[in-house]
Design a protein around this motif. Structure first.
Motif, PDB file in Angstrom:
ATOM      1  N   SER A   1       0.847  -1.194   0.000  1.00 54.78           N
ATOM      2  CA  SER A   1       0.000   0.000   0.000  1.00 54.78           C
ATOM      3  C   SER A   1       0.880   1.241   0.000  1.00 54.78           C
ATOM      4  O   SER A   1       2.056   1.180   0.341  1.00 54.78           O
ATOM      5  N   ALA A   2       0.292   2.352  -0.385  1.00 49.66           N
ATOM      6  CA  ALA A   2       1.010   3.622  -0.395  1.00 49.66           C
ATOM      7  C   ALA A   2      -0.010   4.747  -0.335  1.00 49.66           C
ATOM      8  O   ALA A   2      -1.203   4.553  -0.587  1.00 49.66           O
ATOM      9  N   LEU A   3       0.484   5.941   0.003  1.00 48.66           N
ATOM     10  CA  LEU A   3      -0.379   7.093   0.205  1.00 48.66           C
ATOM     11  C   LEU A   3       0.105   8.249  -0.646  1.00 48.66           C
ATOM     12  O   LEU A   3       1.295   8.559  -0.668  1.00 48.66           O
ATOM     13  N   LEU A   4      -0.813   8.895  -1.370  1.00 47.03           N
ATOM     14  CA  LEU A   4      -0.483  10.038  -2.205  1.00 47.03           C
ATOM     15  C   LEU A   4      -0.711  11.343  -1.441  1.00 47.03           C
ATOM     16  O   LEU A   4      -1.441  11.365  -0.438  1.00 47.03           O
ATOM     17  N   PRO A   5      -0.111  12.443  -1.890  1.00 50.44           N
ATOM     18  CA  PRO A   5      -0.231  13.706  -1.147  1.00 50.44           C
ATOM     19  C   PRO A   5      -1.660  14.183  -0.945  1.00 50.44           C
ATOM     20  O   PRO A   5      -1.952  14.865   0.030  1.00 50.44           O
ATOM     21  N   ASN A   6      -2.570  13.862  -1.857  1.00 51.56           N
ATOM     22  CA  ASN A   6      -3.958  14.296  -1.709  1.00 51.56           C
ATOM     23  C   ASN A   6      -4.798  13.351  -0.870  1.00 51.56           C
ATOM     24  O   ASN A   6      -6.016  13.520  -0.763  1.00 51.56           O
ATOM     25  N   GLY A   7      -4.172  12.338  -0.270  1.00 52.91           N
ATOM     26  CA  GLY A   7      -4.897  11.412   0.598  1.00 52.91           C
ATOM     27  C   GLY A   7      -5.414  10.176  -0.082  1.00 52.91           C
ATOM     28  O   GLY A   7      -5.941   9.268   0.584  1.00 52.91           O
ATOM     29  N   ASN A   8      -5.299  10.073  -1.408  1.00 53.35           N
ATOM     30  CA  ASN A   8      -5.708   8.855  -2.089  1.00 53.35           C
ATOM     31  C   ASN A   8      -4.781   7.699  -1.715  1.00 53.35           C
ATOM     32  O   ASN A   8      -3.581   7.889  -1.533  1.00 53.35           O
ATOM     33  N   ILE A   9      -5.349   6.505  -1.617  1.00 58.03           N
ATOM     34  CA  ILE A   9      -4.614   5.339  -1.124  1.00 58.03           C
ATOM     35  C   ILE A   9      -4.441   4.326  -2.248  1.00 58.03           C
ATOM     36  O   ILE A   9      -5.412   3.957  -2.921  1.00 58.03           O
ATOM     37  N   LEU A  10      -3.202   3.895  -2.466  1.00 61.15           N
ATOM     38  CA  LEU A  10      -2.896   2.868  -3.450  1.00 61.15           C
ATOM     39  C   LEU A  10      -2.828   1.519  -2.752  1.00 61.15           C
ATOM     40  O   LEU A  10      -2.189   1.377  -1.712  1.00 61.15           O
ATOM     41  N   ILE A  11      -3.491   0.520  -3.328  1.00 59.49           N
ATOM     42  CA  ILE A  11      -3.504  -0.832  -2.770  1.00 59.49           C
ATOM     43  C   ILE A  11      -2.999  -1.809  -3.827  1.00 59.49           C
ATOM     44  O   ILE A  11      -3.418  -1.760  -4.990  1.00 59.49           O
ATOM     45  N   ASN A  12      -2.096  -2.684  -3.428  1.00 60.39           N
ATOM     46  CA  ASN A  12      -1.551  -3.690  -4.333  1.00 60.39           C
ATOM     47  C   ASN A  12      -2.629  -4.691  -4.717  1.00 60.39           C
ATOM     48  O   ASN A  12      -3.329  -5.235  -3.856  1.00 60.39           O
ATOM     49  N   LYS A  13      -2.757  -4.941  -6.006  1.00 59.35           N
ATOM     50  CA  LYS A  13      -3.803  -5.851  -6.468  1.00 59.35           C
ATOM     51  C   LYS A  13      -3.612  -7.267  -5.935  1.00 59.35           C
ATOM     52  O   LYS A  13      -4.568  -8.063  -5.927  1.00 59.35           O
ATOM     53  N   SER A  14      -2.404  -7.586  -5.453  1.00 63.79           N
ATOM     54  CA  SER A  14      -2.169  -8.922  -4.904  1.00 63.79           C
ATOM     55  C   SER A  14      -3.015  -9.182  -3.669  1.00 63.79           C
ATOM     56  O   SER A  14      -3.318 -10.332  -3.335  1.00 63.79           O
ATOM     57  N   LEU A  15      -3.428  -8.116  -2.961  1.00 62.20           N
ATOM     58  CA  LEU A  15      -4.257  -8.284  -1.768  1.00 62.20           C
ATOM     59  C   LEU A  15      -5.655  -8.769  -2.107  1.00 62.20           C
ATOM     60  O   LEU A  15      -6.375  -9.251  -1.231  1.00 62.20           O
ATOM     61  N   LEU A  16      -6.041  -8.657  -3.378  1.00 61.13           N
ATOM     62  CA  LEU A  16      -7.370  -9.131  -3.792  1.00 61.13           C
ATOM     63  C   LEU A  16      -7.437 -10.649  -3.867  1.00 61.13           C
ATOM     64  O   LEU A  16      -8.520 -11.215  -3.986  1.00 61.13           O
ATOM     65  N   SER A  17      -6.299 -11.294  -3.799  1.00 65.11           N
ATOM     66  CA  SER A  17      -6.283 -12.750  -3.934  1.00 65.11           C
ATOM     67  C   SER A  17      -6.618 -13.469  -2.638  1.00 65.11           C
ATOM     68  O   SER A  17      -6.724 -14.695  -2.619  1.00 65.11           O
ATOM     69  N   ASP A  18      -6.780 -12.726  -1.532  1.00 64.86           N
ATOM     70  CA  ASP A  18      -7.099 -13.359  -0.255  1.00 64.86           C
ATOM     71  C   ASP A  18      -8.504 -13.965  -0.324  1.00 64.86           C
ATOM     72  O   ASP A  18      -9.492 -13.249  -0.457  1.00 64.86           O
ATOM     73  N   GLN A  19      -8.600 -15.255  -0.199  1.00 65.07           N
ATOM     74  CA  GLN A  19      -9.884 -15.942  -0.327  1.00 65.07           C
ATOM     75  C   GLN A  19     -10.763 -15.786   0.914  1.00 65.07           C
ATOM     76  O   GLN A  19     -11.940 -16.138   0.891  1.00 65.07           O
ATOM     77  N   ASN A  20     -10.198 -15.272   2.008  1.00 68.44           N
ATOM     78  CA  ASN A  20     -10.962 -15.151   3.246  1.00 68.44           C
ATOM     79  C   ASN A  20     -11.817 -13.885   3.297  1.00 68.44           C
ATOM     80  O   ASN A  20     -12.654 -13.745   4.180  1.00 68.44           O
ATOM     81  N   GLY A  21     -11.580 -12.955   2.377  1.00 69.70           N
ATOM     82  CA  GLY A  21     -12.382 -11.746   2.365  1.00 69.70           C
ATOM     83  C   GLY A  21     -11.536 -10.493   2.277  1.00 69.70           C
ATOM     84  O   GLY A  21     -10.303 -10.560   2.191  1.00 69.70           O
ATOM     85  N   PRO A  22     -12.176  -9.315   2.332  1.00 70.91           N
ATOM     86  CA  PRO A  22     -11.461  -8.044   2.132  1.00 70.91           C
ATOM     87  C   PRO A  22     -10.816  -7.472   3.388  1.00 70.91           C
ATOM     88  O   PRO A  22     -10.273  -6.375   3.348  1.00 70.91           O
ATOM     89  N   GLU A  23     -10.846  -8.191   4.511  1.00 71.43           N
ATOM     90  CA  GLU A  23     -10.343  -7.624   5.772  1.00 71.43           C
ATOM     91  C   GLU A  23      -8.849  -7.324   5.723  1.00 71.43           C
ATOM     92  O   GLU A  23      -8.390  -6.335   6.297  1.00 71.43           O
ATOM     93  N   LEU A  24      -8.065  -8.193   5.065  1.00 70.76           N
ATOM     94  CA  LEU A  24      -6.635  -7.943   4.966  1.00 70.76           C
ATOM     95  C   LEU A  24      -6.370  -6.668   4.168  1.00 70.76           C
ATOM     96  O   LEU A  24      -5.590  -5.806   4.579  1.00 70.76           O
ATOM     97  N   MET A  25      -7.027  -6.533   3.037  1.00 69.87           N
ATOM     98  CA  MET A  25      -6.886  -5.323   2.223  1.00 69.87           C
ATOM     99  C   MET A  25      -7.329  -4.091   3.019  1.00 69.87           C
ATOM    100  O   MET A  25      -6.667  -3.047   2.988  1.00 69.87           O
TER     101      MET A  25
END
Length: 332
Positions: free
Chosen positions: A194-218
């Motif tokens: 993950s990463a944070l841009l100056p305007n507050g937008n948050i970047l999330i690695n698409k690899s976190l979408l592969s968690d089969q247990n749900g979106p809690e990790l992301m």
């Protein structure tokens, strides 16, 4: 911890109007380190007001009416004496720190600047960066964020998008961020999660979408970046890493050197991950009412969060199975 040492925690009720034509909403106003946090009756964040941007529209009257909008369209009414006193103290500090017009100001500024340089070259860049961060208008902040994202996209590719995936992402934003001014963007960031841009937008690695247990990790990484933004705005880091000359030039012209901005954007992908305080991150998990255990097991720096997870067994689902599946397919 608040901006005033005598208050460990300070909250009051307020009436918030987002637009001139909108209805006033009762909100909980929390006095923070550098901002006011407005939450709804369900304790979900609605917006953050920077202390440096707050203006009062009805001096010495109650209820006090505040705004962060130059046109006064978005307002907040507060009748609590303690909260008003605390806000006014911080506003007075900020006002005293701002330059005053006139010849005396020029001499005082010159003498003060020389004193700063003599006293130490470390303090001045930090103070200048902090001041510049507090006066940047929202429109300029968005422009800086867009330019930083454009450079990030050279390394990650454009953010993933699909109609149903975008819908699911907006649901996550409503739950985890609570304001439409910040967004979650799914990109390919290789090793960084993950990463944070100056305007507050948050970047999330698409690899976190592969968690089969749900979106809690992301969600945990989203909250980590939110906690980082609350503690140390990325715009402040941008000015600090760009250097004193760049910051002073921005204060004079409103522009940032492209090479400096590009260098900062690349550091968001290649540099060290965010590192907010565990107690602040724990509070955001509680506000969102989701479990912190999946995130704590993923990032060993925050392993202790699993032991104090208040929602390990009673977490309110973030997304339906259908929406989570749609989000997982957003990059397809």
């Amino acid at each position: 911890m608040t901006a005033l040492k005598e208050y460990e925690r300070l909250e009051s009720i307020g009436l918030w109007r987002e637009t001139p034509d909108g209805q006033r909403k009762e909100v909980v106003v929390a006095f923070g380190d550098a901002s006011l946090v407005l939450r709804d009756s369900n304790d979900r964040p609605l917006t953050h007001w920077s202390m440096a941007a707050i203006e009062r529209t009805n001096s010495n009257q109650r209820p006090a009416i505040y705004t962060v909008d130059p046109d006064g369209h978005e307002t907040l009414e507060i009748d609590d004496k303690t909260m008003i006193k605390a806000i006014e103290r911080v506003r007075n500090r900020i006002q005293r720190a701002r330059p005053k017009p006139g010849r005396l100001r020029v001499w005082i500024s010159a003498i003060t600047l020389c004193a700063f340089v003599i006293a130490g070259v470390v303090w001045l860049p930090e103070a200048t960066a902090r001041y510049a961060t507090g006066i940047v208008p929202d429109a300029k902040l968005e422009d800086i964020g867009r330019r930083a994202l454009a450079q990030v996209n050279k390394l990650t590719g454009t953010p993933c998008s699909s109609p149903y995936g975008e819908r699911a992402l907006r649901l996550l934003e409503d739950r985890l961020i609570g304001t439409t001014s910040n967004r979650i963007l799914i990109v390919d960031m290789d090793q960084r999660q993950s990463a944070l841009l100056p305007n507050g937008n948050i970047l999330i690695n698409k690899s976190l979408l592969s968690d089969q247990n749900g979106p809690e990790l992301m969600a945990g990484y989203v909250l980590m970046e939110r906690a980082m933004q609350d503690e140390r705005p990325q715009l402040y880091d941008l000015f600090l890493t760009a250097g004193l000359n760049t910051t002073l030039r921005f204060l004079a012209t409103g522009t940032i050197n492209k090479a400096k901005l590009d260098q900062f954007a690349e550091s968001k992908i290649m540099g060290n991950p965010s590192n907010p305080r565990p107690d602040n991150l724990h509070e955001l998990f509680n506000v969102a009412q989701i479990t912190s255990t999946p995130f704590a097991k993923s990032d060993l720096r925050y392993g202790d969060l699993a032991a104090i997870d208040n929602y390990a067994k009673q977490s309110i689902p973030l997304l339906s199975d259908e929406d989570w599946l749609a989000l997982q397919e957003i990059c397809d």
